[in-house]
Scaffold this motif. Structure first.
Motif, short mmCIF file in Angstrom:
data_model
loop_
_atom_site.label_atom_id
_atom_site.label_comp_id
_atom_site.label_asym_id
_atom_site.label_seq_id
_atom_site.Cartn_x
_atom_site.Cartn_y
_atom_site.Cartn_z
N THR A 34 -24.98 -43.96 24.99
CA THR A 34 -26.37 -44.37 24.73
C THR A 34 -26.53 -45.88 24.82
N ASP A 35 -25.51 -46.61 24.40
CA ASP A 35 -25.54 -48.08 24.50
C ASP A 35 -24.17 -48.55 24.95
N SER A 62 -28.12 -47.40 28.54
CA SER A 62 -27.68 -46.01 28.61
C SER A 62 -27.11 -45.72 30.00
#
Length: 271
Positions: free
Chosen positions: A68-69, A91
């Motif tokens: 996601t990060d 992402s």
């Protein structure tokens, strides 16, 4: 590769897509060679080693992964953070390209926001990877067939039969290759095989011009295939195969399939 990345981006779910192929069997790294939707060249040419970063993890384990990060993820190592940050990506997902159970490359899709990538973006990336896998498998088979035709064969009738089988298979493969340049290379190789087998002074000098599809059908029929089998190999309807075959026979002045094949061989249209 580029066609696969464009497909991912056209899905509307992955605005940035990039990827690369491993250089050969057993290679432990790949370079990112193609980018679509990128604003910078920070990722271009980046060498990704097996196990390192998101793509390296995918290369090592042969499974899709997503973060996601990217910069703060604890699921991956961070050798490539600077390049990823240079493009402003957060992402990111990575999907392996697998052919004959070997990982041949990795496709990435990415967002510039830290959103969880769900099933739809992953499915879009997997579909693009499947297309690329099929193209690579076809290319591998084409190269194998070409290699089988190398070397002296004129004195060995059995070897010529191998060449003729390979010629028919190559023409059938060529129509399935989306890469225009590779397809033209295969058809050029087919033409060389055919002309190499022709007598130095053909009994019937070829003034006949057969269309590519007529040659495809005639080459497949020459290998002993029925119309139904030819249709399956060439992805045509049986009625279409019959139509092309009749047209080729008419142009060659032949009354039977065997006569058409024999005349085409004497004219240097088939090996």
């Amino acid at each position: 590769m580029r066609a696969a990345l464009l497909r991912m981006r056209r899905s509307g779910l992955l605005p940035v897509a990039f990827g690369g192929l491993v250089s050969g069997a057993g290679a432990r790294q790949f370079r990112i060679s193609e980018l679509v939707g990128a604003d910078t060249d920070s990722l271009r040419g980046l060498a990704v080693r097996t196990g390192n970063g998101l793509g390296g993890k995918t290369l090592a384990l042969g499974r899709p992964y997503a973060v996601t990060d990217y910069g703060s993820s604890r699921a991956i190592s961070h050798e490539y953070d600077a390049a990823v940050a240079g493009e402003g990506l957060r992402s990111v997902l990575a999907v392996p390209v697998v052919v004959h159970r070997q990982v041949r490359g990795v496709l990435y899709g990415a967002l510039r926001q830290p959103y969880a990538l769900g099933d739809r973006p992953l499915a879009a990336a997997i579909d693009a990877a499947r297309d690329l896998e099929q193209a690579l498998a076809v290319r591998d088979e084409a190269r194998r067939l070409l290699a089988s035709c190398q070397g002296p064969v004129a004195a060995d009738p059995r070897a010529w039969e191998e060449v003729r089988e390979a010629h028919a298979e190559l023409r059938a493969l060529a129509v399935r290759i989306p890469d225009t340049r590779l397809r033209e290379e295969l058809l050029t190789a087919c033409a060389r095989l055919a002309s190499a087998a022709a007598p130095s002074s053909p009994a019937h000098p070829s003034l006949v011009q057969l269309t590519p599809r007529e040659l495809d059908v005639l080459a497949t029929v020459a290998s002993g295939a029925t119309n139904a089998v030819a249709a399956s190999r060439l992805r045509l309807r049986p009625e279409t195969v019959k139509s092309y075959l009749r047209s080729a026979m008419r142009k060659l002045g032949a009354h039977t399939r065997l006569e058409a094949v024999t005349t085409a061989r004497r004219s240097g249209l088939l090996p």
